[in-house]
Motif scaffolding. Structure first.
Motif, PDB file in Angstrom:
ATOM      1  N   PRO A 139       0.373  -1.221   0.586  1.00 21.65           N
ATOM      2  CA  PRO A 139       0.174   0.123   0.022  1.00 21.65           C
ATOM      3  C   PRO A 139       1.259   1.190  -0.005  1.00 21.65           C
ATOM      4  N   ALA A 140       2.168   0.941   0.917  1.00 20.56           N
ATOM      5  CA  ALA A 140       3.069   2.433   0.666  1.00 20.56           C
ATOM      6  C   ALA A 140       3.520   2.800  -0.589  1.00 20.56           C
ATOM      7  N   LEU A 141       3.532   1.940  -1.337  1.00 26.41           N
ATOM      8  CA  LEU A 141       4.333   1.795  -2.583  1.00 26.41           C
ATOM      9  C   LEU A 141       3.676   2.046  -3.234  1.00 26.41           C
ATOM     10  N   THR A 142       2.216   1.821  -3.576  1.00 27.25           N
ATOM     11  CA  THR A 142       1.320   2.239  -4.263  1.00 27.25           C
ATOM     12  C   THR A 142       0.420   3.739  -3.733  1.00 27.25           C
ATOM     13  N   GLU A 143       0.680   4.505  -2.630  1.00 24.07           N
ATOM     14  CA  GLU A 143       0.760   5.594  -2.408  1.00 24.07           C
ATOM     15  C   GLU A 143       1.586   6.174  -3.181  1.00 24.07           C
ATOM     16  N   VAL A 144       2.855   5.585  -2.921  1.00 25.03           N
ATOM     17  CA  VAL A 144       4.340   6.628  -3.578  1.00 25.03           C
ATOM     18  C   VAL A 144       3.572   6.892  -5.358  1.00 25.03           C
TER      19      VAL A 144
END
Length: 284
Positions: free
Chosen positions: A133-138
């Motif tokens: 999820p953090a990767l997608t947000e970035v």
């Protein structure tokens, strides 16, 4: 039934090997006579050697069998207390403002230029706290970042190639944290045979203690997306001579030779890069 059949065929093969070893040798009561010299019989030799070495030698005669697994190796080998996801990038420049901006849930672990190995290459290691999820947000935020999009267009004019992988960290390795320098770094990358990641992890869970004497162990990772069954070990040394001294010292620890003996057959290909940190790298 299948296991018994395999063991039976292995026993027959071992007997044939021993028969070949004994071919042309004249056995005596206390030894074997050849060319007028008396040497120990195979039984005497086996008794005087380490039992584990003997077993290892016989095991190396047969094809290794991959045991079936009921869990993904990412569930068995990755750290459970966090959801860190790592990305390693090759041949790509870094936009420092992204790392310094708390708006993006990622952090730059290290950025290097290769010194020995594949030349004219940059290597970058990012950590995404929060996993996918953090990767997608970035990624979503970067698409809205005008500065990054302009930088991306200009970057494309300079690159010959680039590639990346998404990684998880081994549970038994150190978490990579900033360290003072100056240091050189070695990134050792291993392409394993499919199905052998658990076996690799089991051996290195014990072996890592042999490589902590000079705080040289920085981080250990295995791939999830990109080239699969890839392992990356990251090491830090003061210079090339300290690297050689540290690696040689590992052989003085009982058990290190066994780890090397059993893990080498798991490797299909391996590569080493010696890297110099860039000024913006937290790993100096």
């Amino acid at each position: 039934m299948v296991i018994a059949s395999i063991q039976s065929s292995q026993g027959k093969m071992a007997n044939r090997v021993l028969q070949k070893v004994g071919n042309g040798l004249k056995q005596t009561r206390n030894g074997v006579q050849r060319n007028g010299q008396v040497i120990l019989t195979i039984r005497s030799l086996s008794a005087s050697t380490n039992k584990n070495r003997e077993d290892s030698w016989f095991k190396s005669l047969f094809v290794r069998k991959v045991d079936p697994r009921k869990d993904a190796h990412s569930q068995l080998l990755a750290k459970k207390e966090d959801t860190n996801l790592y990305k390693i990038q090759c041949s790509e420049e870094v936009l420092p403002s992204i790392n310094a901006d708390s708006h993006y849930p990622c952090e730059l672990i290290g950025t290097w230029n290769t010194w020995y190995g594949e030349q004219d290459q940059a290597v970058h290691l990012w950590r995404y706290r929060g996993g996918y999820p953090a990767l997608t947000e970035v990624m979503n935020k970067l698409r809205q970042n005008k500065e990054f999009m302009e930088y991306r267009n200009e970057r494309g004019k300079m690159l010959l190639s680039r590639r990346n992988q998404l990684l998880l960290e081994f549970s038994f390795w150190n978490e990579p944290n900033p360290r003072p320098g100056p240091n050189i770094y070695e990134l050792r990358s291993y392409q394993l045979r499919p199905g052998t990641m658990i076996e690799w992890g089991n051996y290195w869970a014990r072996a890592i203690e042999f490589r902590q004497q000079n705080s040289e162990a920085v981080g250990g990772f295995f791939s999830q997306i990109g080239s699969l069954y890839m392992v990356h070990h990251l090491w830090a040394y003061k210079d090339l001579q300290s690297r050689e001294d540290t690696r040689n010292a590992a052989w003085q620890h009982e058990g290190w030779d066994e780890v090397v003996y059993y893990t080498v057959p798991l490797i299909q290909h391996m590569e080493s890069r010696i890297m110099i940190p860039m000024k913006t790298s937290p790993l100096k």
